[in-house]
Design a protein around this motif. Structure first.
Motif, PDB file in Angstrom:
ATOM      1  N   THR B  45       0.832  -1.207   0.000  1.00  0.00           N
ATOM      2  CA  THR B  45       0.000   0.000   0.000  1.00  0.00           C
ATOM      3  C   THR B  45       0.863   1.252   0.000  1.00  0.00           C
ATOM      4  O   THR B  45       0.580   2.217  -0.722  1.00  0.00           O
ATOM      5  N   ASN B  46       1.926   1.232   0.787  1.00  0.00           N
ATOM      6  CA  ASN B  46       2.827   2.392   0.795  1.00  0.00           C
ATOM      7  C   ASN B  46       3.408   2.653  -0.591  1.00  0.00           C
ATOM      8  O   ASN B  46       3.483   3.809  -1.023  1.00  0.00           O
ATOM      9  N   SER B  47       3.817   1.591  -1.289  1.00  0.00           N
ATOM     10  CA  SER B  47       4.371   1.777  -2.626  1.00  0.00           C
ATOM     11  C   SER B  47       3.334   2.384  -3.570  1.00  0.00           C
ATOM     12  O   SER B  47       3.631   3.273  -4.358  1.00  0.00           O
ATOM     13  N   ILE B  49       0.500   4.132  -2.776  1.00  0.00           N
ATOM     14  CA  ILE B  49       0.017   5.467  -2.401  1.00  0.00           C
ATOM     15  C   ILE B  49       1.126   6.509  -2.332  1.00  0.00           C
ATOM     16  O   ILE B  49       1.012   7.597  -2.886  1.00  0.00           O
ATOM     17  N   HIS B  50       2.214   6.155  -1.627  1.00  0.00           N
ATOM     18  CA  HIS B  50       3.280   7.147  -1.434  1.00  0.00           C
ATOM     19  C   HIS B  50       4.327   7.070  -2.539  1.00  0.00           C
ATOM     20  O   HIS B  50       4.814   8.090  -3.005  1.00  0.00           O
ATOM     21  N   GLY B  51       4.709   5.860  -2.911  1.00  0.00           N
ATOM     22  CA  GLY B  51       5.775   5.698  -3.906  1.00  0.00           C
ATOM     23  C   GLY B  51       5.333   6.219  -5.263  1.00  0.00           C
ATOM     24  O   GLY B  51       6.026   7.012  -5.898  1.00  0.00           O
ATOM     25  N   GLU B  75       9.774  -3.739  -3.201  1.00  0.00           N
ATOM     26  CA  GLU B  75      10.532  -2.617  -3.773  1.00  0.00           C
ATOM     27  C   GLU B  75       9.693  -1.846  -4.780  1.00  0.00           C
ATOM     28  O   GLU B  75       8.984  -2.443  -5.594  1.00  0.00           O
ATOM     29  N   ASP B  76       9.798  -0.517  -4.726  1.00  0.00           N
ATOM     30  CA  ASP B  76       9.204   0.295  -5.793  1.00  0.00           C
ATOM     31  C   ASP B  76      10.257   1.241  -6.335  1.00  0.00           C
ATOM     32  O   ASP B  76      11.345   1.381  -5.770  1.00  0.00           O
ATOM     33  N   PHE B  77       9.942   1.843  -7.487  1.00  0.00           N
ATOM     34  CA  PHE B  77      10.898   2.725  -8.158  1.00  0.00           C
ATOM     35  C   PHE B  77      10.275   4.107  -8.274  1.00  0.00           C
ATOM     36  O   PHE B  77      10.340   4.768  -9.298  1.00  0.00           O
ATOM     37  N   PHE B  92       3.518   9.110  12.323  1.00  0.00           N
ATOM     38  CA  PHE B  92       3.935  10.057  11.291  1.00  0.00           C
ATOM     39  C   PHE B  92       3.361   9.671   9.942  1.00  0.00           C
ATOM     40  O   PHE B  92       3.494   8.539   9.479  1.00  0.00           O
ATOM     41  N   THR B  93       2.695  10.617   9.282  1.00  0.00           N
ATOM     42  CA  THR B  93       2.237  10.411   7.908  1.00  0.00           C
ATOM     43  C   THR B  93       2.406  11.701   7.118  1.00  0.00           C
ATOM     44  O   THR B  93       2.216  12.792   7.650  1.00  0.00           O
ATOM     45  N   SER B  94       2.789  11.563   5.855  1.00  0.00           N
ATOM     46  CA  SER B  94       2.908  12.751   5.001  1.00  0.00           C
ATOM     47  C   SER B  94       1.577  13.036   4.302  1.00  0.00           C
ATOM     48  O   SER B  94       1.462  13.986   3.557  1.00  0.00           O
ATOM     49  N   LYS B  95       0.608  12.166   4.534  1.00  0.00           N
ATOM     50  CA  LYS B  95      -0.693  12.347   3.875  1.00  0.00           C
ATOM     51  C   LYS B  95      -1.844  12.302   4.873  1.00  0.00           C
ATOM     52  O   LYS B  95      -2.720  11.439   4.782  1.00  0.00           O
ATOM     53  N   GLU B  99      -6.523  10.321   5.532  1.00  0.00           N
ATOM     54  CA  GLU B  99      -6.881   9.539   6.707  1.00  0.00           C
ATOM     55  C   GLU B  99      -5.968   8.331   6.861  1.00  0.00           C
ATOM     56  O   GLU B  99      -6.398   7.243   7.234  1.00  0.00           O
ATOM     57  N   ARG B 100      -4.709   8.505   6.489  1.00  0.00           N
ATOM     58  CA  ARG B 100      -3.719   7.466   6.750  1.00  0.00           C
ATOM     59  C   ARG B 100      -3.381   7.552   8.235  1.00  0.00           C
ATOM     60  O   ARG B 100      -3.381   8.641   8.812  1.00  0.00           O
ATOM     61  N   SER B 101      -3.068   6.440   8.829  1.00  0.00           N
ATOM     62  CA  SER B 101      -2.864   6.456  10.268  1.00  0.00           C
ATOM     63  C   SER B 101      -1.413   6.740  10.652  1.00  0.00           C
ATOM     64  O   SER B 101      -1.110   7.002  11.802  1.00  0.00           O
ATOM     65  N   GLY B 102      -0.504   6.598   9.703  1.00  0.00           N
ATOM     66  CA  GLY B 102       0.894   6.784  10.042  1.00  0.00           C
ATOM     67  C   GLY B 102       1.453   5.601  10.809  1.00  0.00           C
ATOM     68  O   GLY B 102       2.528   5.668  11.411  1.00  0.00           O
ATOM     69  N   MET B 103       0.731   4.496  10.806  1.00  0.00           N
ATOM     70  CA  MET B 103       1.149   3.327  11.596  1.00  0.00           C
ATOM     71  C   MET B 103       1.710   2.191  10.733  1.00  0.00           C
ATOM     72  O   MET B 103       1.996   1.111  11.251  1.00  0.00           O
ATOM     73  N   GLY B 104       1.888   2.417   9.447  1.00  0.00           N
ATOM     74  CA  GLY B 104       2.313   1.341   8.555  1.00  0.00           C
ATOM     75  C   GLY B 104       3.628   0.694   8.990  1.00  0.00           C
ATOM     76  O   GLY B 104       3.718  -0.525   9.164  1.00  0.00           O
ATOM     77  N   PHE B 105       4.645   1.525   9.196  1.00  0.00           N
ATOM     78  CA  PHE B 105       5.946   0.954   9.578  1.00  0.00           C
ATOM     79  C   PHE B 105       5.900   0.337  10.967  1.00  0.00           C
ATOM     80  O   PHE B 105       6.568  -0.653  11.242  1.00  0.00           O
ATOM     81  N   THR B 106       5.096   0.949  11.861  1.00  0.00           N
ATOM     82  CA  THR B 106       4.969   0.389  13.204  1.00  0.00           C
ATOM     83  C   THR B 106       4.342  -1.006  13.126  1.00  0.00           C
ATOM     84  O   THR B 106       4.780  -1.938  13.815  1.00  0.00           O
TER      85      THR B 106
HETATM   86  N1  LIG Z   1       7.158   3.284  -0.604  1.00  0.00           N
HETATM   87  C1  LIG Z   1       7.190   4.566  -0.151  1.00  0.00           C
HETATM   88  N2  LIG Z   1       7.534   5.574  -1.008  1.00  0.00           N
HETATM   89  C2  LIG Z   1       7.561   6.857  -0.561  1.00  0.00           C
HETATM   90  N3  LIG Z   1       7.246   7.229   0.698  1.00  0.00           N
HETATM   91  C3  LIG Z   1       6.901   6.289   1.578  1.00  0.00           C
HETATM   92  C4  LIG Z   1       6.844   4.914   1.201  1.00  0.00           C
HETATM   93  N4  LIG Z   1       6.478   4.187   2.294  1.00  0.00           N
HETATM   94  C5  LIG Z   1       6.316   5.071   3.296  1.00  0.00           C
HETATM   95  N5  LIG Z   1       6.559   6.350   2.893  1.00  0.00           N
HETATM   96  C6  LIG Z   1       6.523   7.573   3.737  1.00  0.00           C
HETATM   97  O1  LIG Z   1       6.553   7.180   5.097  1.00  0.00           O
HETATM   98  C7  LIG Z   1       5.415   7.680   5.803  1.00  0.00           C
HETATM   99  C8  LIG Z   1       4.990   6.730   6.897  1.00  0.00           C
HETATM  100  O2  LIG Z   1       4.506   5.501   6.348  1.00  0.00           O
HETATM  101  P1  LIG Z   1       3.458   4.656   7.197  1.00  0.00           P
HETATM  102  O3  LIG Z   1       4.044   4.390   8.539  1.00  0.00           O
HETATM  103  O4  LIG Z   1       3.063   3.456   6.379  1.00  0.00           O
HETATM  104  O5  LIG Z   1       2.217   5.637   7.377  1.00  0.00           O
HETATM  105  P2  LIG Z   1       1.077   6.067   6.337  1.00  0.00           P
HETATM  106  O6  LIG Z   1       1.169   5.162   5.132  1.00  0.00           O
HETATM  107  O7  LIG Z   1      -0.193   5.877   7.102  1.00  0.00           O
HETATM  108  O8  LIG Z   1       1.369   7.486   5.958  1.00  0.00           O
HETATM  109  C9  LIG Z   1       4.370   7.910   4.703  1.00  0.00           C
HETATM  110  O9  LIG Z   1       3.406   8.885   5.086  1.00  0.00           O
HETATM  111  C10 LIG Z   1       5.237   8.363   3.537  1.00  0.00           C
HETATM  112  O10 LIG Z   1       5.566   9.724   3.655  1.00  0.00           O
END
Ligand SMILES: Nc1ncnc2c1ncn2[C@@H]1O[C@H](COP(=O)(O)OP(=O)(O)O)[C@@H](O)[C@H]1O
Ligand SMILES: Nc1ncnc2c1ncn2[C@@H]1O[C@H](COP(=O)(O)OP(=O)(O)O)[C@@H](O)[C@H]1O
Ligand SMILES: [Mg+2]
Ligand SMILES: [Mg+2]
Lengths: 77, 138, 138
Positions: B45-47, B49-51, B75-77, B92-95, B99-106
């Motif tokens: 999901t991170n790849s 949405i954020h990647g 891995e994403d590019f 922490f979330t950049s979005k 309504e991202r929780s910022g808990m993905g890495f946790t």
């Molecule tokens: N694959 C990725 N590519 C770019 N940025 C990422 C990626 N994965 C995580 N991030 C950055 O790390 C932050 C924290 O990720 P995460 O803990 O999953 O929280 P969330 O996805 O809810 O924002 C994201 O808000 C984003 O800024």
């Protein structure tokens, strides 16, 4: 308390292979029942909806079942 | 194994099944399997949405087994992570607008034994995770 | 999607699940799913046994969807097929000693709508197959 703990622990320790076998059996039954009801073969999503089991779990369970049947054949040949 | 998929949202569930089917070889418990699937979902999901900011891009998933330990990399590019320390922080979330929780890495850290983040701005992000399948001992 | 696996026998079952999970998008019946899995098994087994003669090699599986049709290719970089016409014939096998039935290609042709064999001696073999998922029409 020991009983409860054991119950919880046993529950958590259910192996995927065992649970998948049960899923596969349910899928087989649902497929037959739905076929009769609808007069055609049900699709994956229809079986998933009727059992409230995800399509991913069904796909994996079907394979697990094939393997178990295969093993059974090998052992009992 | 190595799997390449496109960053479409339906591929998140596909990636989960593929990893689950791979792990099934180690005869895990339902809990172990659920933990791994959850961690994989978060990384994929991170790849997406954020990647790739929801545009189409390639995601590569690799799985291997070392003894009784599953190793997965995702891995994403895409965009890459500016500040890895900060990204790892709970909440922490950049979005926040999504309504991202910022808990993905946790979540990944909680459910896996080991999580490593490798990322370069404009190049992409690679997450390596591993988890010992304890039940494979019995 | 693109999947790379090693030519180990346990990967035959893994390849089947991955393709099945991919096909799930087209909402097939269990019969359609079983047909596709059987065809994939035959092709992957051929790569393991004939392509790589049971040594380790790479097998690449690609799946795509065109409308309501699944397209699968299974490729190895092994021995190659000397005579494709002959290989396609029912009951033809180059390994009668292994109790092979010689029905692999016949099975693929029976269960899929289309089967194409591309092979070069010493380079490898690529099987392209497709099947329309009729149930996705309703
Ligand atoms: N694959 C990725 N590519 C770019 N940025 C990422 C990626 N994965 C995580 N991030 C950055 O790390 C932050 C924290 O990720 P995460 O803990 O999953 O929280 P969330 O996805 O809810 O924002 C994201 O808000 C984003 O800024
Ligand atoms: N991937 C492959 N690489 C090399 N030879 C192959 C491959 N697939 C099939 N063949 C050849 O085609 C023949 C027929 O294949 P098949 O119909 O599956 O029968 P079987 O596998 O039972 O021999 C095989 O015996 C083998 O000689
Ligand atoms: Mg996240
Ligand atoms: Mg064959």
């Amino acid at each position: 308390i020991g009983e409860i703990k054991r119950f919880l622990r046993d529950d958590g320790m259910i192996k995927v292979s065992r649970s998948m076998k049960q899923t596969a059996a349910k899928v087989k039954m649902a497929k037959e029942n739905l076929s009769k009801e609808m007069g055609r073969e049900p699709t994956l999503s229809e079986i998933s909806a009727s059992l409230d089991i995800s399509q991913e779990d069904i796909v994996i369970a079907l394979e697990a079942n094939v393997q178990l049947e295969y093993l059974y054949d090998v052992i009992h040949k | 194994m190595r799997l390449e998929i496109l960053s479409k949202s339906q591929n998140e569930s596909f990636a989960r099944v593929v990893v689950a089917a791979f792990v099934a070889q180690l005869d895990p418990t339902l809990e172990e399997l659920a933990d791994i699937k959850t961690a994989v979902s978060e990384a994929v999901t991170n790849s997406i949405i954020h990647g790739y900011l929801e545009e189409l891009g390639k995601i590569v998933i690799e799985c291997g087994i070392m003894g009784e330990t599953l190793e997965v990399t995702i891995e994403d590019f895409g965009k890459g992570i500016e500040n890895i320390e900060q990204a790892r922080e709970p909440l922490f979330t950049s979005k926040p607008e999504l309504e991202r929780s910022g808990m993905g890495f946790t979540v990944m850290e909680t459910f896996m034994d080991y999580v490593e983040i490798d990322s370069q701005i404009g190049r992409g992000t690679k997450i390596r995770m591993s988890k010992e399948i304890k039940s494979s001992r019995d």
